[in-house]
Design a protein around this motif. Structure first.
Motif: not given
Length: 401
Positions: A388-396
């Protein structure tokens, strides 16, 4: 066509009918043209057929080049943009015997060569943006019409010439003439020379590939000197944005091995990191589960490539699923892939779980990534909080689990 006192499509103006027809698949578009004269006229306008995939190979094998010529001359195809002539004029012909087709070696008759040249002349008059001539015997056409063939290819933005030129003589002369006549004013910007013998070409012509936007060289043959000079120019500054060397890579004509493996790892790493998109699948024959990968020797070229990628790269996307990452430190892998803009993570034995965790851990802290695809059957072995912490840093993000 028209029922009594019922609303009917034939009441629509032609421009409306054609707009409706533009949403139909080609099979339904063809069926519509058989309904009535009005439908035929509106379903046959060239703009609706400009990307129709003419099955040229199938037509030629079943009925010959004469039939293909008659199809290409149909008025509906006069604004054709995409044309696939792959395998319509091969050295390996197919003949029927006992109701079955079998491959046999055969020389083309002068009549066949004349018809193929006529096919190419029709292609030269179309507003093509993509032309596939792969596996055809183009050198024989080049001998009879050298400048015509080069002009045809140089006037089309995207051209595939996979396995069209093998051996010396007319084969190398054709590619040499093509590259010699290429200028920055040429329409062609994408060229596939995979499977072609380039080793007899002057090195200065091979380096002209750096002026193109997209280049594919999978299974092409080069000398080590050609490859070295090509990469040296690439490292200094290349216009290539996408470089496809696939999984069979570029073959050293002397050793029949990956020519890049015979060059300085730093040169290879610097050159490839000076591009935007690289397809670099150094396919390994691996049997068994991922633990067996530890028996494979470290890939020094791949390791150096990733180290440079993690520190200083222009790359936005790499396709490297078939590489053996097993021996590369998770920190190096994480820095490299977080320095891209596009990343696809799929379940395969070539990456360790520690490397995947390292990629996500660094992604959660800082990343250049704008798009991430995660395709795993089971992610239960990963910490959901980390994901969760990783993917929220990415636009898509595209999660396929």
């Amino acid at each position: 066509c028209k029922g009594p006192e019922e609303p009917n499509l034939t009441d629509f103006p032609s421009e409306v009918l054609q707009r409706i027809f533009s949403f139909l698949p080609y099979s339904d578009l063809f069926s519509s043209s058989l309904v009535c004269r009005m439908f035929r006229d509106n379903a046959s306008v060239p703009v609706l057929w400009k990307k129709f995939p003419i099955p040229a190979d199938e037509i030629t094998q079943d009925d010959g080049l004469a039939r293909l010529l008659s199809v290409l001359k149909l008025p509906r195809f006069r604004t054709m943009q995409h044309l696939d002539l792959n395998r319509v004029f091969m050295a390996m012909a197919k003949k029927k015997k006992g109701g079955k087709k079998r491959p046999v070696f055969a020389d083309h008759s002068p009549d066949d060569q004349s018809k193929f040249l006529e096919v190419l002349e029709i292609a030269s008059k179309l507003p093509l943006t993509w032309l596939n001539l792969s596996y055809n015997v183009l050198p024989s056409v080049f001998v009879s019409s050298p400048q015509f063939l080069s002009r045809l290819i140089l006037n089309i933005p995207h051209v595939d010439l996979f396995a069209t030129c093998r051996g010396q003589g007319p084969s190398s002369d054709f590619i040499g003439n093509l590259l010699d006549n290429y200028t920055e004013a040429s329409a062609m910007h994408t060229l596939n020379l995979g499977g072609c013998d380039l080793q007899t070409l002057p090195t200065n012509l091979v380096t002209k590939l750096n002026y193109l936007t997209n280049v594919a060289l999978e299974r092409a043959f080069m000398t080590m000197e050609q490859a070295r000079t090509f990469l040296m120019d690439m490292a200094k500054g290349s216009k290539i944005k996408k470089f496809d060397i696939g999984c069979k890579l570029i073959i050293d004509k002397d050793t029949y091995s990956d020519v890049f493996e015979n060059l300085d790892p730093e040169l290879v790493a610097t050159a490839l990191n000076n591009l935007e998109h690289v397809i670099y699948n150094k396919l390994k024959d691996v049997e068994g589960d991922c633990c067996d990968l530890s028996d494979f020797p470290p890939d020094l070229h791949l390791s150096h490539f990733l180290e440079v990628m993690g520190e200083n790269t222009k790359l936005k996307q790499v396709v490297m699923d078939e590489n053996n990452f097993f021996h590369i430190a998770p920190k190096v892998v994480a820095k490299a892939f977080n320095n891209l803009e596009h990343l696809e993570l799929r379940n395969n034995p070539f990456k360790t779980s520690a490397q995947i965790v390292a990629i996500l851990d660094l992604m959660a802290q800082r990343t250049r990534l704008k798009y991430v695809l995660v395709e795993y059957e089971d992610l239960s072995w990963l910490n959901p909080g980390l994901v969760a912490r990783a993917v929220v840093q990415v636009e898509q993000v595209d999660m396929r689990c």
